[in-house]
Design a protein around this motif. Sequence first.
Motif, PDB file in Angstrom:
ATOM      1  N   UNK A   1       0.831  -1.207   0.000  1.00  0.00           N
ATOM      2  CA  UNK A   1       0.000   0.000   0.000  1.00  0.00           C
ATOM      3  C   UNK A   1       0.862   1.253   0.000  1.00  0.00           C
ATOM      4  N   UNK A   2       1.921   1.224   0.809  1.00  0.00           N
ATOM      5  CA  UNK A   2       2.772   2.396   0.922  1.00  0.00           C
ATOM      6  C   UNK A   2       3.476   2.689  -0.397  1.00  0.00           C
ATOM      7  N   UNK A   3       3.890   1.613  -1.084  1.00  0.00           N
ATOM      8  CA  UNK A   3       4.606   1.804  -2.345  1.00  0.00           C
ATOM      9  C   UNK A   3       3.703   2.416  -3.407  1.00  0.00           C
ATOM     10  N   UNK A   4       2.367   2.270  -3.227  1.00  0.00           N
ATOM     11  CA  UNK A   4       1.438   2.842  -4.181  1.00  0.00           C
ATOM     12  C   UNK A   4       1.189   4.325  -3.925  1.00  0.00           C
ATOM     13  N   UNK A   5       1.509   4.772  -2.698  1.00  0.00           N
ATOM     14  CA  UNK A   5       1.306   6.185  -2.376  1.00  0.00           C
ATOM     15  C   UNK A   5       2.496   6.997  -2.870  1.00  0.00           C
ATOM     16  N   UNK A   6       2.243   8.150  -3.466  1.00  0.00           N
ATOM     17  CA  UNK A   6       3.363   9.015  -3.869  1.00  0.00           C
ATOM     18  C   UNK A   6       3.991   9.663  -2.639  1.00  0.00           C
ATOM     19  N   UNK A   7       5.283   9.933  -2.716  1.00  0.00           N
ATOM     20  CA  UNK A   7       5.978  10.611  -1.630  1.00  0.00           C
ATOM     21  C   UNK A   7       5.559  12.072  -1.579  1.00  0.00           C
ATOM     22  N   UNK A   8       5.448  12.579  -0.375  1.00  0.00           N
ATOM     23  CA  UNK A   8       5.189  14.012  -0.233  1.00  0.00           C
ATOM     24  C   UNK A   8       6.424  14.756  -0.734  1.00  0.00           C
ATOM     25  N   UNK A   9       6.257  15.599  -1.724  1.00  0.00           N
ATOM     26  CA  UNK A   9       7.385  16.293  -2.335  1.00  0.00           C
ATOM     27  C   UNK A   9       7.014  17.762  -2.543  1.00  0.00           C
ATOM     28  N   UNK A  10       7.270  18.600  -1.540  1.00  0.00           N
ATOM     29  CA  UNK A  10       6.898  20.014  -1.662  1.00  0.00           C
ATOM     30  C   UNK A  10       7.829  20.757  -2.610  1.00  0.00           C
TER      31      UNK A  10
END
Length: 781
Positions: free
Chosen positions: A29-38
């Motif tokens: 599941x985590x790998x499917x979430x994009x990283x927070x990248x401000x």
Amino acid sequence: MKVCKTGLTGWFFLLCALFVCGWKEAVAQRSQLPAYQPTRAEMAERYRQAVLLDSMARGAALRLTLNPNWQKDGNGFWYRNYGKDSLPVYMFVDATNGSKRPAFDAERLAAALDKATGKPVKAKNLAINAMNFEGNNIKFRWGGQVWQCDLATYNCTPVNAGDTAALFPRRNATAFTPYSRWSRHYVRGDSMSKDEQWIAYIKDYNVWMRPVNGSGGEVQFTTDGTIQKPYGALIWSPDSKYFVGYKIDRREDKEVYLVLSAVPGTTRGQLRSRGYAQPGDEFTSYEMYTFDIGTKKAIKTSTEKYDFLGMPVPIWNGPDKRYFMYEKADRGHQRFRVIEVDALTGNTKNIVDEKTNTFIYEQRIFTHYLPGTNEIVWVTEKDGWRHAYLVDVARASVKPITQGEWVLRFIDSVDTKKRQIWFTASGMNKDEDPYNVHYYRINFDGKGLVSLTPAKGNHNVAFSPDRKYFTDTYSQPSVPPVTELRTTADGKLVAELERADISGYLALGIRMPEVFTAKGRDGKTDIWGIVCRPRNFDSTKRYPVIENIYAGPQDSFVPKDFRQFSEMQSIAELGFIVVQCDGMGTANRSKAFHDVCWKNIADAGFPDRIAWMKALAARYPYVDVDKVGIYGTSAGGQNSMGALLFHPEFYKVAVSAAGCHDNRIDKQWWNEQWMGYPVGKHYDEQSNITNASKLQGDVLLIVGEADTNVPPESTYRLADALIKSDKMFDFLMIPGADHTSGGNYGMKKRKDFFVKHLLDVDPPVRNPTRSSPVPPGRLGE
């Protein structure tokens, strides 16, 4: 039994399989979430909002604490709280019925003081710290003067204070002061006998005695005292038949040095030195003697030298003053004794003799002597949990007062007449955090346990001077404080006094910290911690994790009370999940939990911390444990650096401040307590300096050049080892600073370091240039 064992084993493997499946599912599941990248602009706005929030959150939560100021009759007290706009509010409580009312009209009192002094006085500036009510009059201290005010007319006049201690009694009952088992003051002057007939003294390094009236001449007891090994510290028995003294083999602490580089008014670095004992250094030692005035002889006691921590202090506890006791903790922290001495023969016997294969926590040894019954209240972990025991000195027997799988935290007082102890404990209530402190009372025979603070939460109690009443403030990290008035006889609730108002605090959008529990390295033991999230985080994105660590074995460190805006929350606002937990090797759980640190301080509970964070990520897919940072100061500085050296597969970025990077360099008492004595190869094997070549990841080292706690060369030597290993690192030395994480400047550097290395964004420009000026009002803070 075979079926039972098979069933349990099957369940264990099933649980493990479920956890692995759950972990794999969470990873997926985590790998499917994009990283927070401000973006850099978004990051700049986060910095601005974090600083603004820090300012706005201060004082936003109201009525968090209550400090009662008890009246002389013990039936009432006043307290001060602060309302909106930090206006003081003074309240008076009648403890007999729990009623409360405003202590006075602040506006009228300010006007009265304005008139009496001829100077402007505003109600919001009233700062009254001492006050006593006498009918319709109050006497109070304000502006360096004691005043009397008639509350019917608000006529204020200055008064001659007289005995202010009697006028304004102490606020609360004082906590119990335990016996001090040794003294570092080994040189004393003349010592007069209790019957004032004799004076014992030191002359030419030897022991002498003479009558007070001068008749009979001097008596010399010893002749072998020298400048290096003098006699000293003469202490008379209560019956004046003998006195105790010591032959002292002195050792001076070796010196450590500091160079202060920026002392105002100088053009050269200033060298400073001081004594500082390190692990393995020698202690001053003491050989005990008794001196019989009847036989005029010195008698050496049949016990080994006292060569650890300081001079032993004799205790006369029983009816026969021929016998006295003293306490001895052996160097290495693996044996503690209460030893009885026969003053006439020098013979000794052990009344208490505790031994362990790991360590005895010397600073938490508690003994209270009961001369009337020749007993001792003793607190020890000898049976696996910290509990109180009653020692019968005559029989040398030990019986438990408290027992169970919970921790006695502190002895508040000992009531010798009622034969009761008042104490705090944690872990007795199985449905709550095992670190939460509650207050109790119990009889010496282990019966009659009374729970004084039944509500769920961490409790802080203040007793009235006569201990008839107490105020109890309790809270949890995510539950605001409540303050109650209760009776000590049975813990009965008299009244709820205050309930914190956090509506203004929550209106800022701050997320309350979450208390999170997961299993440690053994798959059985609960590890407790807290989680802080940014206000506007997006659960569909992955956020890096930053751990706040302090794994010093002397205590536990995760906050258990409600606290306003913290450093952890301030860091979280930049786009991180910030966590803190207490792993194995820290205190306030079972002895086995604590023993993990023994000769193993580099462990720092990391296997538990990593398992805890992985469980957090399994629960919340937005927790990105592929990007984990860590920071800490002092022991936490050692731990945060050790995370990159010993667990680089998990930790990627560290900020290490004022670290004890080699336990041989740090203070003697603290390091020998956990790492043992003599200093062995395990000290070297666990040194951050020795292991500097293993560095992976990014680290910022911070140190104050004037650190008097951990010598700054601990960090300098680590830097030297990193350079020699061709390892890249960032370094910040604070001129003139003592033991520190760098203050406000260090906080900025810490935030910037994590933003750059975990979010892959350059922090905002702080130093303006022509090409990139800093916008007005931004980031200079």
